[in-house]
Design an enzyme around this catalytic site. Structure first.
Site, mmCIF file in Angstrom:
data_model
loop_
_atom_site.group_PDB
_atom_site.id
_atom_site.type_symbol
_atom_site.label_atom_id
_atom_site.label_comp_id
_atom_site.label_asym_id
_atom_site.label_seq_id
_atom_site.Cartn_x
_atom_site.Cartn_y
_atom_site.Cartn_z
ATOM 1 N N GLN A 1 0.368 -1.431 0.127
ATOM 2 C CA GLN A 1 -0.164 -0.364 0.678
ATOM 3 C C GLN A 1 1.295 1.223 0.393
ATOM 4 O O GLN A 1 0.537 2.369 -0.363
ATOM 5 C CB GLN A 1 -1.054 -0.086 1.200
ATOM 6 C CG GLN A 1 -1.721 1.086 1.039
ATOM 7 C CD GLN A 1 -3.029 1.656 2.660
ATOM 8 O OE1 GLN A 1 -3.497 2.525 2.819
ATOM 9 N NE2 GLN A 1 -3.347 -0.125 2.985
ATOM 10 N N GLU B 1 1.147 -1.535 8.317
ATOM 11 C CA GLU B 1 0.719 -0.040 9.263
ATOM 12 C C GLU B 1 0.576 0.270 10.180
ATOM 13 O O GLU B 1 0.791 0.830 10.938
ATOM 14 C CB GLU B 1 -1.102 -0.107 8.123
ATOM 15 C CG GLU B 1 -1.705 0.729 8.421
ATOM 16 C CD GLU B 1 -1.828 2.555 8.195
ATOM 17 O OE1 GLU B 1 -1.361 1.922 6.833
ATOM 18 O OE2 GLU B 1 -2.156 2.937 9.267
ATOM 19 N N ASP C 1 0.515 3.752 5.874
ATOM 20 C CA ASP C 1 0.508 3.775 4.452
ATOM 21 C C ASP C 1 0.767 4.622 3.489
ATOM 22 O O ASP C 1 1.423 4.975 2.816
ATOM 23 C CB ASP C 1 -0.063 2.122 4.289
ATOM 24 C CG ASP C 1 0.486 0.593 4.823
ATOM 25 O OD1 ASP C 1 2.004 1.214 4.893
ATOM 26 O OD2 ASP C 1 0.041 0.064 4.920
ATOM 27 N N GLY D 1 -8.005 22.124 22.876
ATOM 28 C CA GLY D 1 -8.086 23.932 22.729
ATOM 29 C C GLY D 1 -9.755 24.343 23.433
ATOM 30 O O GLY D 1 -9.915 24.308 23.530
ATOM 31 N N GLY D 2 -9.720 25.650 22.473
ATOM 32 C CA GLY D 2 -10.830 26.552 23.165
ATOM 33 C C GLY D 2 -12.143 25.908 22.444
ATOM 34 O O GLY D 2 -13.086 26.633 22.675
HETATM 35 N N1 CAO Z 1 11.952 -10.169 -9.756
HETATM 36 C C1 CAO Z 1 12.456 -10.705 -8.711
HETATM 37 N N2 CAO Z 1 12.707 -10.556 -6.808
HETATM 38 C C2 CAO Z 1 11.687 -9.655 -6.380
HETATM 39 C C3 CAO Z 1 10.964 -8.542 -7.268
HETATM 40 C C4 CAO Z 1 11.205 -9.252 -8.796
HETATM 41 N N3 CAO Z 1 10.226 -8.131 -9.731
HETATM 42 N N4 CAO Z 1 10.315 -8.064 -6.793
HETATM 43 C C5 CAO Z 1 10.577 -7.950 -5.368
HETATM 44 N N5 CAO Z 1 11.534 -9.375 -5.103
HETATM 45 C C6 CAO Z 1 11.648 -9.892 -4.579
HETATM 46 C C7 CAO Z 1 12.532 -8.379 -3.427
HETATM 47 O O1 CAO Z 1 14.164 -8.433 -3.992
HETATM 48 C C8 CAO Z 1 12.442 -9.631 -1.799
HETATM 49 O O2 CAO Z 1 13.817 -10.938 -1.933
HETATM 50 P P1 CAO Z 1 15.053 -11.184 -1.340
HETATM 51 O O3 CAO Z 1 14.589 -10.864 -0.042
HETATM 52 O O4 CAO Z 1 15.522 -12.434 -1.221
HETATM 53 O O5 CAO Z 1 16.035 -9.514 -1.272
HETATM 54 C C9 CAO Z 1 11.250 -10.359 -2.182
HETATM 55 O O6 CAO Z 1 10.944 -10.410 -3.261
HETATM 56 C C10 CAO Z 1 10.819 -9.550 -1.238
HETATM 57 O O7 CAO Z 1 10.691 -8.651 -0.772
HETATM 58 P P2 CAO Z 1 10.193 -7.979 0.620
HETATM 59 O O8 CAO Z 1 10.938 -8.534 1.765
HETATM 60 O O9 CAO Z 1 10.061 -6.184 0.228
HETATM 61 O O10 CAO Z 1 8.832 -8.537 0.362
HETATM 62 P P3 CAO Z 1 7.680 -8.520 1.944
HETATM 63 O O11 CAO Z 1 6.549 -9.324 1.685
HETATM 64 O O12 CAO Z 1 8.971 -9.953 2.639
HETATM 65 O O13 CAO Z 1 7.680 -7.849 3.052
HETATM 66 C C11 CAO Z 1 6.712 -5.783 3.121
HETATM 67 C C12 CAO Z 1 6.684 -7.136 2.750
HETATM 68 C C13 CAO Z 1 6.136 -4.431 3.283
HETATM 69 C C14 CAO Z 1 6.779 -6.126 5.026
HETATM 70 C C15 CAO Z 1 8.290 -5.463 3.073
HETATM 71 O O14 CAO Z 1 8.625 -4.792 1.985
HETATM 72 C C16 CAO Z 1 8.266 -3.509 3.911
HETATM 73 O O15 CAO Z 1 8.800 -4.035 5.390
HETATM 74 N N6 CAO Z 1 8.727 -2.953 3.336
HETATM 75 C C17 CAO Z 1 9.616 -1.235 3.936
HETATM 76 C C18 CAO Z 1 7.772 -0.883 4.836
HETATM 77 C C19 CAO Z 1 6.598 -0.312 3.835
HETATM 78 O O16 CAO Z 1 6.718 0.006 2.620
HETATM 79 N N7 CAO Z 1 5.992 -1.341 4.098
HETATM 80 C C20 CAO Z 1 4.479 -0.953 4.368
HETATM 81 C C21 CAO Z 1 3.915 -2.126 3.382
HETATM 82 S S1 CAO Z 1 1.889 -1.791 2.692
HETATM 83 O O17 CAO Z 1 1.008 -2.066 4.595
#
Ligand code: CAO
Length: 425
Positions: free
Chosen positions: A17, A139, A168, A247-248
């Site tokens: 998101q 989130e 998000d 506030g007020g």
């Molecule tokens: N081709 C190949 N690999 C891909 C790819 C593609 N097109 N797109 C993504 N990947 C891979 C990534 O390289 C990653 O691999 P590695 O772990 O080996 O490096 C893997 O997919 C998983 O990516 P991720 O760790 O970001 O995804 P997740 O589902 O495990 O975690 C989330 C999701 C949201 C918790 C994490 O991405 C995060 O903390 N993001 C930052 C904070 C954020 O934006 N949070 C909001 C989420 S909305 O509620």
């Protein structure tokens, strides 16, 4: 009419998101947003909370309007090659992978900046540098760590998260502002830069008034909190204030006619100082206009529970819309508690494009929230979200200039998965 961000190409490496809300805004402002997704899988939200089997979920469709989708395996050598070509071609790369994931793909800032010095690299992470910098964040984690949960809910209840996705979508908004600011800076520096938004920071920014209250506590009780009137001492941290507004201009959510069976038969009522006299007349307490215990905002603070109980005795005689009509005649600030059903059916919101009906080739018609930011010379037309990899072929050909033979080679390498040749709509 031209679009404000026409000509800007965004390599959209976002998912879930926070990132997608940012790139959706950029797309509404006219940027060409190219969403890069993993072949065969795509953004995880395509398959989450699905209401219709094998159809992109509303979770996905409502966050990815006006974008194009290319499938690309960023870990496949040929896929990497295409990705670098995209980096050289685009103005902005937006990502919200887990900490370290972008670098593990070989995409460090140094390499990106070397390949395309004008590129802006925009990232969302849960936390900024510090003890939680490596954590994955969703989130509600951000709401809790950013100060929203400890200040939401009632004093005698547990911390609460809010339905508004301030972690998000709130961070996506902050990031979008950072990106357009960096684009403006680039017009005179000629160079891109990094834009980093931590979800904790964005939530805290939106909870700014609660950090204000934290510091005010050192100088005495927070008199506008109901707790003050109830004689309950304050602790050492900003407490939860229920539905108080401060506030007020104290405010509360009050019952309206029908509250016994309608969970949203309520109105938010603010006792703004300048309209105190009409409030007294309407609720049948004309004596409160001059009574020294009620006549001034300061004098009223210890009596807020009594005052709102009296006002509620009046609001309970009217439904929320009738109450609005009566109160608005006197400019008394108030607002109905609207259900999502009432909002979805609100004609004014449809007229302004804040709620839009969109047609989708596999889902059919659905409602979405359009661009809430209205530019007079660059209105946003909301178009449907792309199917997975729908534009792979055209992006390889038209954006990146690959020949048919090269496209065939890329497809054969497995870098883009099975390419869909979709006849859209
Ligand atoms: N081709 C190949 N690999 C891909 C790819 C593609 N097109 N797109 C993504 N990947 C891979 C990534 O390289 C990653 O691999 P590695 O772990 O080996 O490096 C893997 O997919 C998983 O990516 P991720 O760790 O970001 O995804 P997740 O589902 O495990 O975690 C989330 C999701 C949201 C918790 C994490 O991405 C995060 O903390 N993001 C930052 C904070 C954020 O934006 N949070 C909001 C989420 S909305 O509620």
């Amino acid at each position: 009419m031209s679009k404000a961000l026409e000509g800007i190409k965004v390599l959209d490496f976002t998912h879930v998101q926070s990132g997608p809300t940012c790139t959706q805004l950029l797309a509404w402002f006219g940027a060409d947003v190219i969403k890069v997704e993993r072949p065969g899988v795509g953004d995880a939200t395509r398959g989450q909370l699905q209401d219709i089997p094998d159809v992109d979920s509303l979770y996905f469709t409502m966050l990815n309007h006006n974008k194009r989708s290319i499938t690309l395996d960023s870990k496949n050598p040929k896929g990497k090659e295409v990705l670098w070509r995209l980096i050289k071609e685009c103005d902005v790369l937006v990502e919200n992978f887990a900490p370290g994931a972008l670098a593990r793909m070989g995409l460090t800032w140094e390499k990106i900046h070397e390949a395309n010095p004008r590129m802006i690299l925009a990232s969302v992470k849960g936390f900024g540098p510090g003890r939680y910098e490596d954590c994955k964040v969703y989130e509600n984690v951000a709401q809790c760590a950013g100060g929203a949960a400890s200040t939401t809910g009632f004093r005698d209840g547990i911390p609460m998260v809010t339905g508004a996705q301030i972690g998000d979508s709130g961070t996506g908004l902050h990031l979008a502002l950072g990106i357009v600011t960096a684009l403006f800076h680039r017009t005179h520096s000629g160079l891109g830069q990094r834009v980093d938004c931590a979800m904790q920071d964005s939530v805290l920014n939106l909870c700014r008034v609660k950090l204000r209250d934290q510091q005010r506590l050192a100088h005495g009780p927070l008199r506008e909190y109901s707790q003050f009137g109830e004689g309950i001492p304050f602790g050492d941290a900003t407490p939860r204030a229920g539905n108080d507004s401060g506030g007020g201009q104290p405010g509360r959510i009050l019952k309206c006619k029908g509250w016994e069976h309608d969970p949203n038969a309520y109105i938010y009522f603010i006792t703004q100082g300048p309209v105190w006299e009409p409030i007294c007349d309407i609720i049948g307490e004309p004596g409160w206009k001059t009574d020294p215990n009620y006549a001034t905002p300061k004098a009223r603070l210890p009596h807020l529970n009594e005052i709102f109980t009296r006002i509620e005795a009046w609001t309970m005689k009217h439904d929320k819309f009738e109450a609005m009509d009566i109160l608005n005649k006197y400019d008394i600030p108030c607002g109905p508690i609207l259900s999502m059903k009432e909002i979805a059916e609100d004609e004014a919101l449809h007229r302004t494009g804040t709620i839009v009906e969109v047609d989708h080739p596999t889902r059919g018609k659905y409602l979405t929230v359009g661009n809430p930011i209205k530019l007079s010379a660059s209105p946003a037309d909301v178009t449907r979200s792309p199917l997975l990899g729908e534009h792979t072929d055209e992006i390889l050909r038209d954006v990146l200039g690959y020949s048919e033979a090269e496209i065939a080679e890329i497809e054969h390498s497995g870098a883009v998965g099975a390419v869909q040749k979709i006849a859209a709509e």
